[in-house]
Scaffold this motif. Structure first.
Motif, mmCIF file in Angstrom:
data_model
loop_
_atom_site.group_PDB
_atom_site.id
_atom_site.type_symbol
_atom_site.label_atom_id
_atom_site.label_comp_id
_atom_site.label_asym_id
_atom_site.label_seq_id
_atom_site.Cartn_x
_atom_site.Cartn_y
_atom_site.Cartn_z
ATOM 1 N N TYR A 52 73.739 34.301 6.612
ATOM 2 C CA TYR A 52 72.529 33.811 7.261
ATOM 3 C C TYR A 52 71.280 34.489 6.713
ATOM 4 N N VAL A 53 70.299 33.684 6.317
ATOM 5 C CA VAL A 53 69.004 34.235 5.913
ATOM 6 C C VAL A 53 68.283 34.698 7.173
ATOM 7 N N ILE A 54 67.203 35.440 6.996
ATOM 8 C CA ILE A 54 66.541 36.072 8.135
ATOM 9 C C ILE A 54 66.021 35.049 9.151
ATOM 10 N N SER A 55 65.534 33.905 8.690
ATOM 11 C CA SER A 55 65.000 32.913 9.638
ATOM 12 C C SER A 55 66.110 32.334 10.516
ATOM 13 N N VAL A 56 67.264 32.076 9.929
ATOM 14 C CA VAL A 56 68.398 31.551 10.699
ATOM 15 C C VAL A 56 68.933 32.636 11.636
ATOM 16 N N ALA A 57 69.050 33.865 11.145
ATOM 17 C CA ALA A 57 69.519 34.971 11.987
ATOM 18 C C ALA A 57 68.581 35.186 13.165
ATOM 19 N N ALA A 58 67.275 35.041 12.935
ATOM 20 C CA ALA A 58 66.303 35.183 14.022
ATOM 21 C C ALA A 58 66.517 34.108 15.077
ATOM 22 N N GLN A 59 66.735 32.867 14.643
ATOM 23 C CA GLN A 59 66.977 31.784 15.596
ATOM 24 C C GLN A 59 68.269 32.007 16.369
ATOM 25 N N LEU A 60 69.333 32.405 15.660
ATOM 26 C CA LEU A 60 70.627 32.602 16.322
ATOM 27 C C LEU A 60 70.600 33.766 17.310
ATOM 28 N N SER A 61 69.826 34.793 17.003
ATOM 29 C CA SER A 61 69.781 35.967 17.883
ATOM 30 C C SER A 61 68.696 35.858 18.947
ATOM 31 N N GLY A 62 67.780 34.905 18.778
ATOM 32 C CA GLY A 62 66.698 34.753 19.754
ATOM 33 C C GLY A 62 65.589 35.762 19.564
ATOM 34 N N LEU A 63 65.479 36.332 18.373
ATOM 35 C CA LEU A 63 64.467 37.342 18.083
ATOM 36 C C LEU A 63 63.508 36.832 17.011
ATOM 37 N N HIS A 64 62.370 37.473 16.901
ATOM 38 C CA HIS A 64 61.396 37.140 15.855
ATOM 39 C C HIS A 64 61.837 37.783 14.544
#
Length: 152
Positions: free
Chosen positions: A20-32
């Protein structure tokens, strides 16, 4: 290789695979995404890096991001405390793995010892008579030598 000693398929995805790239990881984790970068700088969650230095998060990393967020927001623990908790949890996991390895080694050694013991018992000679202890009595025996008769 996996835990059974078989070679793992290089295309098989596991929870450790960084995909997961950072943008996808941010969406999946609910974080910015900036929060993810901060956690990386602090050493809380350290994703793998691509050749171009881009971050790649695994499913385990995303679960850890959620845990960090939950500890921070719900439990009120500061980031230094969370880092220490993560370090201690990782240490516990490593120690549990070491205990399992040692238990396996002990079981293997016990099995080897039993096999060797059985081999020793199998090598006993069967033509020997077993020793039986003689009963002791309290009788007193007096010995008197025979007198030589003189021929005088």
């Amino acid at each position: 290789m996996d835990g059974t000693g078989r070679r793992r398929n290089p295309y098989e995805l596991t929870e450790e695979t960084p995909v997961y790239v950072i943008s996808v990881a941010a969406q999946l984790s609910g974080l910015h995404p900036q929060t993810l970068r901060q956690y990386d700088r602090l050493g809380l969650v350290s994703p793998d890096r691509t050749a171009g230095r881009g971050r790649r998060y695994s499913a385990r990393d995303i679960e850890l991001l959620r845990t960090v967020q939950q500890l921070s927001q719900t439990e009120g623990i500061n980031l230094a405390g969370i880092k220490r908790i993560i370090e201690l949890e990782n240490q516990v996991v490593a120690l549990q793995q070491r205990v399992a390895e040692l238990q396996s080694a002990v079981e293997g050694a016990a099995a080897t010892m039993q096999q060797r013991e059985a081999a020793v018992h199998a090598s006993y000679r069967r033509d020997l008579v077993p020793y039986q202890e003689v009963q002791q009595t309290s009788a007193l025996v007096v010995w008197r030598p025979k007198r030589q008769q003189s021929s005088d």
